[in-house]
Design a protein around this motif. Structure first.
Motif, PDB file in Angstrom:
ATOM      1  N   UNK B  88     -50.800 -48.057  13.909  1.00 34.82           N
ATOM      2  CA  UNK B  88     -51.886 -48.840  14.516  1.00 34.82           C
ATOM      3  C   UNK B  88     -52.776 -47.926  15.368  1.00 34.82           C
ATOM      4  N   UNK B  89     -52.130 -47.049  16.133  1.00 41.17           N
ATOM      5  CA  UNK B  89     -52.881 -46.148  17.015  1.00 41.17           C
ATOM      6  C   UNK B  89     -53.722 -45.156  16.202  1.00 41.17           C
ATOM      7  N   UNK B  90     -53.164 -44.651  15.104  1.00 40.22           N
ATOM      8  CA  UNK B  90     -53.924 -43.725  14.244  1.00 40.22           C
ATOM      9  C   UNK B  90     -55.143 -44.435  13.640  1.00 40.22           C
ATOM     10  N   UNK B  91     -54.951 -45.682  13.204  1.00 43.07           N
ATOM     11  CA  UNK B  91     -56.077 -46.447  12.649  1.00 43.07           C
ATOM     12  C   UNK B  91     -57.153 -46.667  13.717  1.00 43.07           C
ATOM     13  N   UNK B  92     -56.710 -46.913  14.959  1.00 43.24           N
ATOM     14  CA  UNK B  92     -57.665 -47.109  16.064  1.00 43.24           C
ATOM     15  C   UNK B  92     -58.418 -45.812  16.377  1.00 43.24           C
ATOM     16  N   UNK B  93     -57.681 -44.687  16.387  1.00 40.36           N
ATOM     17  CA  UNK B  93     -58.317 -43.379  16.642  1.00 40.36           C
ATOM     18  C   UNK B  93     -59.417 -43.138  15.614  1.00 40.36           C
ATOM     19  N   UNK B  94     -59.098 -43.393  14.336  1.00 36.57           N
ATOM     20  CA  UNK B  94     -60.057 -43.160  13.255  1.00 36.57           C
ATOM     21  C   UNK B  94     -61.285 -44.061  13.409  1.00 36.57           C
ATOM     22  N   UNK B  95     -61.057 -45.275  13.941  1.00 35.16           N
ATOM     23  CA  UNK B  95     -62.161 -46.221  14.136  1.00 35.16           C
ATOM     24  C   UNK B  95     -63.136 -45.756  15.216  1.00 35.16           C
ATOM     25  N   UNK B 107     -52.709 -38.822   6.601  1.00 39.37           N
ATOM     26  CA  UNK B 107     -53.399 -38.818   5.301  1.00 39.37           C
ATOM     27  C   UNK B 107     -53.103 -40.100   4.530  1.00 39.37           C
ATOM     28  N   UNK B 108     -51.854 -40.558   4.604  1.00 40.75           N
ATOM     29  CA  UNK B 108     -51.473 -41.770   3.884  1.00 40.75           C
ATOM     30  C   UNK B 108     -51.929 -43.029   4.629  1.00 40.75           C
ATOM     31  N   UNK B 109     -51.781 -43.004   5.945  1.00 45.31           N
ATOM     32  CA  UNK B 109     -52.165 -44.163   6.760  1.00 45.31           C
ATOM     33  C   UNK B 109     -53.653 -44.474   6.597  1.00 45.31           C
ATOM     34  N   UNK B 110     -54.467 -43.417   6.436  1.00 41.68           N
ATOM     35  CA  UNK B 110     -55.919 -43.600   6.330  1.00 41.68           C
ATOM     36  C   UNK B 110     -56.419 -43.576   4.891  1.00 41.68           C
TER      37      UNK B 110
END
Lengths: 196, 196
Positions: B88-95, B107-110
């Protein structure tokens, strides 16, 4: 680093061969692919088509079955014999001067040289299937089957002769996704590294 | 292609983290590595050190042993819980905007985003061991052991959460051998692709 040789390993349908050919053309250096087969055929006396099937895709039998078939009276299998001749020809090609060599475990065969740039080209499933469909005029299903079978054979062949895992990044100096980056970018990046 | 995010996966001792940090600095974009751990610790209430051990290197038990331990009353293991929060935190960082994210299966999460450049950094055995020896003031033997253990844990963790093979070229857009190419060249190539 000073590079003289570029080896290109590639997933089927990734366009790796075309990329290698274009890199050789633009750099003005030799390009070896099918010519290796011709040399192996000439030296061994086997038919070219037979050599093609055997030299990059053998052994595609299981290791168990492989132990019992296709050996000559000296106990050397036809596959091993062809690979030995192919290996010698690849070493000779590299000795002749700067060149691009596609496939045939060349990255491993030339691993004693420090002027060798080893590249792996791969691609996205959809893009590879589309490319195979267009090149071989086959259906999507047939293209997917060809891709699976040929990559499986390449993988087994590489494992058998090198004891390494085909397509694993750390066998190569640079690996590129041709579907994501585009062929032109791949060509540019390889040339850039070669000249650096 | 338009890139906003760079994910860096790396073999231990390859210098991948430093390469990622430098790329972020030169591009003037955010860099996420340890800060993700801090966020996971904050959100879950676990100790930072515990999170560090668990979040990138779990499960390092066998799948069988894993089935029977470390689950809370809802049947969710601590490892899976931490990974969910980290995801969740990685997705938020990318956002939040352009950034470099190191490790953590990013790489997989995104993988649903098409503005993500996935890089794998690897290196030669000798060079990696030398680097670990210098960084951690350990003997050659200790460095080799650390390298084997950490890469093994990263590999198991990646397999468990993504069902893919860690370090296999076709998971990434570009893979580079930092020992052969040098860190500076790796930084340049990544920046070049990001900006292309």
């Amino acid at each position: 680093m000073k590079n003289n040789i570029i080896t290109i390993s590639r997933e089927y349908g990734s366009g790796g061969r075309c990329i290698g050919e274009e890199v050789a053309k633009r750099l003005g250096i030799a390009y070896y692919d099918k010519v290796i087969l011709e040399e192996v055929a000439k030296e061994t006396g086997f038919d070219k088509e037979f050599v093609e099937k055997k030299a990059e895709y053998s052994p595609f039998k299981s290791a168990f079955a492989y132990a019992f078939v296709g050996r000559d009276t000296n106990g050397v299998s036809v596959d091993d014999y062809l690979f030995t001749v192919q290996r010698k020809i690849i070493l000779e090609c590299a000795e002749k001067g700067p060149c691009v060599i596609v496939g045939r475990c060349a990255d491993d065969i030339l691993s004693d040289r420090d002027d060798c740039l080893n590249i792996f080209i791969h691609g996205n499933l959809d893009a590879k299937i589309k490319r195979i469909m267009a090149r071989h005029d086959v259906t999507e299903k047939e293209a997917a089957k060809m891709m699976r079978e040929i990559d499986k054979k390449r993988s087994i062949n590489y494992k058998y002769h090198t004891e390494k895992v085909w397509g694993q990044a750390n066998n190569y100096d640079m690996s590129l996704n041709s579907s994501r980056l585009g062929e032109e970018k791949c060509i540019e990046l390889i040339m850039q590294l070669y000249n650096s």
